[in-house]
Design a protein around this motif. Sequence first.
Motif, short mmCIF file in Angstrom:
data_model
loop_
_atom_site.label_atom_id
_atom_site.label_comp_id
_atom_site.label_asym_id
_atom_site.label_seq_id
_atom_site.Cartn_x
_atom_site.Cartn_y
_atom_site.Cartn_z
N PHE A 1 14.25 3.66 -1.00
CA PHE A 1 12.72 3.72 -0.80
C PHE A 1 12.05 4.61 -1.53
N LYS A 2 12.71 5.06 -2.75
CA LYS A 2 12.09 6.00 -3.79
C LYS A 2 10.69 5.61 -4.16
N GLY A 3 9.64 6.19 -3.93
CA GLY A 3 8.17 5.94 -4.45
C GLY A 3 7.56 5.04 -3.45
N GLN A 4 8.14 4.70 -2.41
CA GLN A 4 7.52 3.66 -1.64
C GLN A 4 6.52 4.22 -0.66
N PHE A 5 6.19 5.88 -0.40
CA PHE A 5 5.53 6.01 0.58
C PHE A 5 4.60 7.17 -0.10
N ASP A 6 4.46 7.02 -1.44
CA ASP A 6 3.68 7.94 -2.17
C ASP A 6 2.12 7.77 -1.68
N GLN A 7 1.76 6.66 -1.26
CA GLN A 7 0.45 6.68 -0.87
C GLN A 7 -0.02 7.24 0.40
N GLY A 8 1.00 7.85 1.22
CA GLY A 8 0.75 8.77 2.24
C GLY A 8 0.70 7.88 3.64
N TRP A 9 0.47 8.60 4.87
CA TRP A 9 0.45 8.31 6.05
C TRP A 9 -0.75 7.75 6.34
N ASP A 10 -1.94 8.12 5.86
CA ASP A 10 -3.38 7.32 6.38
C ASP A 10 -3.20 5.83 5.63
N ALA A 11 -2.84 5.44 4.54
CA ALA A 11 -2.78 4.51 3.85
C ALA A 11 -1.65 3.65 4.52
N TYR A 12 -0.59 4.28 4.95
CA TYR A 12 0.39 3.59 5.80
C TYR A 12 0.01 2.86 6.99
N ARG A 13 -1.00 3.70 7.62
CA ARG A 13 -1.28 3.05 9.07
C ARG A 13 -2.30 2.07 8.79
N GLU A 14 -2.92 2.00 7.84
CA GLU A 14 -3.89 0.84 7.55
C GLU A 14 -3.13 -0.34 7.01
N ALA A 15 -2.01 -0.22 6.18
CA ALA A 15 -1.38 -1.33 5.75
C ALA A 15 -0.77 -1.90 7.19
N THR A 16 -0.05 -1.17 7.88
CA THR A 16 0.74 -1.52 8.88
C THR A 16 -0.15 -2.38 9.91
N LEU A 17 -1.26 -1.94 10.30
CA LEU A 17 -2.17 -2.65 11.19
C LEU A 17 -2.26 -3.99 10.66
N GLU A 18 -2.53 -3.95 9.23
CA GLU A 18 -2.87 -5.38 8.65
C GLU A 18 -1.76 -6.35 8.67
N ARG A 19 -0.47 -5.70 8.48
CA ARG A 19 0.52 -6.62 8.71
C ARG A 19 0.97 -6.85 10.01
N GLN A 20 0.83 -6.23 11.27
CA GLN A 20 0.74 -6.28 12.52
C GLN A 20 -0.24 -7.34 12.69
N LEU A 21 -1.51 -7.41 12.41
CA LEU A 21 -2.32 -8.70 12.81
C LEU A 21 -1.92 -9.87 12.17
N LYS A 22 -1.21 -9.97 11.03
CA LYS A 22 -0.93 -11.02 10.22
C LYS A 22 0.30 -11.40 11.08
N LEU A 23 1.26 -10.60 11.47
CA LEU A 23 2.31 -11.36 12.25
C LEU A 23 2.21 -11.74 13.65
N GLY A 24 1.06 -11.23 14.17
CA GLY A 24 0.51 -11.47 15.56
C GLY A 24 1.20 -10.62 16.47
N VAL A 25 1.95 -9.49 16.12
CA VAL A 25 2.61 -8.60 17.03
C VAL A 25 1.66 -7.66 17.86
N VAL A 26 0.20 -7.81 17.37
CA VAL A 26 -0.78 -7.15 18.03
C VAL A 26 -2.05 -8.12 17.93
N PRO A 27 -2.69 -8.23 18.93
CA PRO A 27 -3.82 -9.27 19.26
C PRO A 27 -5.03 -9.14 18.09
N LYS A 28 -5.50 -10.22 17.93
CA LYS A 28 -6.87 -10.25 17.07
C LYS A 28 -7.93 -9.21 17.38
#
Length: 763
Positions: free
Chosen positions: A256-283
């Motif tokens: 995982f070297k370098g995979q979290f350099d973007q930080g926690w705020d960017a991680y949250r935004e990217a995660t919600l985008e993935r969650q919406l795409k997967l449908g594990v959270v509603p639109k």
Amino acid sequence: MPIAWADTPEVLPRPDFHFKGKVGKTYKESDPPEFPQPAQAPKGAPNIVLIMLDDTGFGQYATFGGGIPSPTLDKLAAEGLKYNRFHTTALCSPTRAALLTGRNHHSAATGVITEAATGYDGYTSIIPRSAGSIAEVLRQNGYMTAWVGKNHNTPAWETSAVGPFDRWANGLGFDYFYGFNAGDMNHWDPLLFENRNLVPRSDDPDYHLTEDLADRAIDWVRRSTSISPDKPFFLYVAPGANHSPHHAPEAWINKFKGQFDQGWDAYREATLERQLKLGVVPKGTKLTQRSEGLPAWDSLNADQKRLYARMMEVFAGYAAHVDHHMGRVIDAVKKTPNADNTIFIYIVGDNGASAEGGLEGSLNENLFFNGFPEKWQDNIKHIDELGGPKWFNHFPSAWAHAMSTPFQWTKQVASHFGGTRNPMIISWPQKIKDQGGLRSQFLHVIDIVPTLYEATGVTPPKELNGVAQKPLEGFSFLQTFTDKNAPETHKTQYFEVLVNRGMYHDGWMASSRSFVPWEPTRGAFDPLTAKWELYNIEEDFSQSEDLAQKHPEKLKELEAMFWEQAEKYSVLPLDWRATVRLNAELQGRPSLAGKRDQYVYYEGQVALPDGASPPVLNKSFSVTMNLDIPENGAEGMIFTHGGLTGGYGIYMRGGKAHFVYNMLAIDRYTVSSDVLPKGRVELVMDLEYLGKEGERGKPANVTLLVNGKKVGEGKLPKTVPLQFSLGEGVDVGTDNGSAIDFTYELPFSFTGKIEKVTVDLKD
């Protein structure tokens, strides 16, 4: 789908066998004999594999949109169902008690972890006999049962070698146990038990606890199904991951070297985008604001970012590692007879991700529990050692918040879904045909037991082992296995941990937060005037919009409902004290150490848990060691209390005695003696505590004496105020578990003779 409850009694155990035929004077004049038969599970009853991870957020693993790959979860979800509105209690012991009993955590007397228990009905940590475990019921109905991994449901004062053992895993209905009796454990040097017996330390240089637990679970399944392939089994696997310490093999971390350099705020935004795409959270699901008190990633300097990104890499390696090994367990079960008739329940966390590493991350979680903040400037000095055997490390609170995306808050915060909403995956190849399906009914951990009773056809007993049983407080959701639109069975549910409170009813959630989990010390608080928030979670999946001002009557209704539920389920009295409750002596909890002034131990006394060890904190005491040192000298550990996270040890090396005080892994102070004579020797370590009555963690003077003569002295600038360790206590003549310092190799057994060791409390 439910199997008929034709032959499972409501009273367990079954009556003793009695021959009903004719008995004559000899067997020739008697009816043919009939032998009592073992209990048989209902025909067609499924196997059960129940896996529960520790300290895992909703947005952590890729299966639910997170940034940590989870091929095991992906595969199981593709074969079964994902549940995205499943809830825990926000803390480990309470969730686990509720999971095993089907009752609310306070009804099961586990409103908090065992080490913080108080003497009120909902908080003793003693699961009442009126709330029998599902394992005990299944065992008496023909199941083979095993528990592998973490047991944090035995009262701390009952975890020693003298028991009592009726609340160890074996006493809770599990025929086999392999694991640890504590809230967390060192993954490189754990203290483990097989049933009641201490497991010898592994000599494998690549040993890791998660792999060991997986091996044991696989071994039990293979042996059990080989011996009795027609008998169903219940396997409960509870690895210590992802609880601190975040210990992982270096190869897994480096992925995982370098995979979290973007930080926690960017991680949250990217995660919600993935969650919406997967449908594990509603639109339309919104990302909640960063929880109050957590820093923005962009506010950090370059060194902080480097340290915190590395801490997240370590955690990601740890989390991916446990997913891999749980996959090995699942794959092994799939190769057993009747594998298709196996219910796999994989609960991805007993609460949300843990913020107990504090705002700046931690080298030693026990610093938090002793009320000591850490500084990143100190921790960055050890950045290359994180994840290894030298530290009990934990990432910063803001990463925990990110792991719980899209929700607010984290573990301990029972008022909000960041603490209580965990992913769950269920597969049952023989019954579930909607492979890869999603279920969104509101569920709670207490719903697992009634669902399993219905699925197995086993009747929940009204009386178990002579004790009338409390009614189950959860609700079966078995219908969701085959019907996506099955009606919601769980309409009302309270939440409470450390006065973080929530009240769910018919799609609405009222939330009242007391304290944040990264603040170990807490001031005055009034739960009667604390602020409440209100959310319509049918329309607001993530609790992003507080409607308290718009709907004051609804809020008032739910707040009143909370107090009703609190009284009904033994939630009262509310108690917001934090780390001070971890000190058993201050709280007056039962202890095998008792009120004695003197404790005598002999060689071979090992793995005495901290809860049964002498209460030496914040007082003067002495340790007197009566030794026989051979002519060629001796070395090794004589007496130790604690381990990596804190404690002290007295050992011999180079002909000298050495007293080492581990100040919560941050500092280690050593006082050494002159060369000791041969033959019979009385070695004394005398610690003079310099604090006044009621003062904690103050300095101390240390003196070493041999046969009454002073041979060494020194001063401890500070001492541990509240606890040495969550999992390690006293050893005599060796060092089980983790080392006090890193100048010797475990187990560092003493090569002389120890007649006895006497601990005298001076105050």
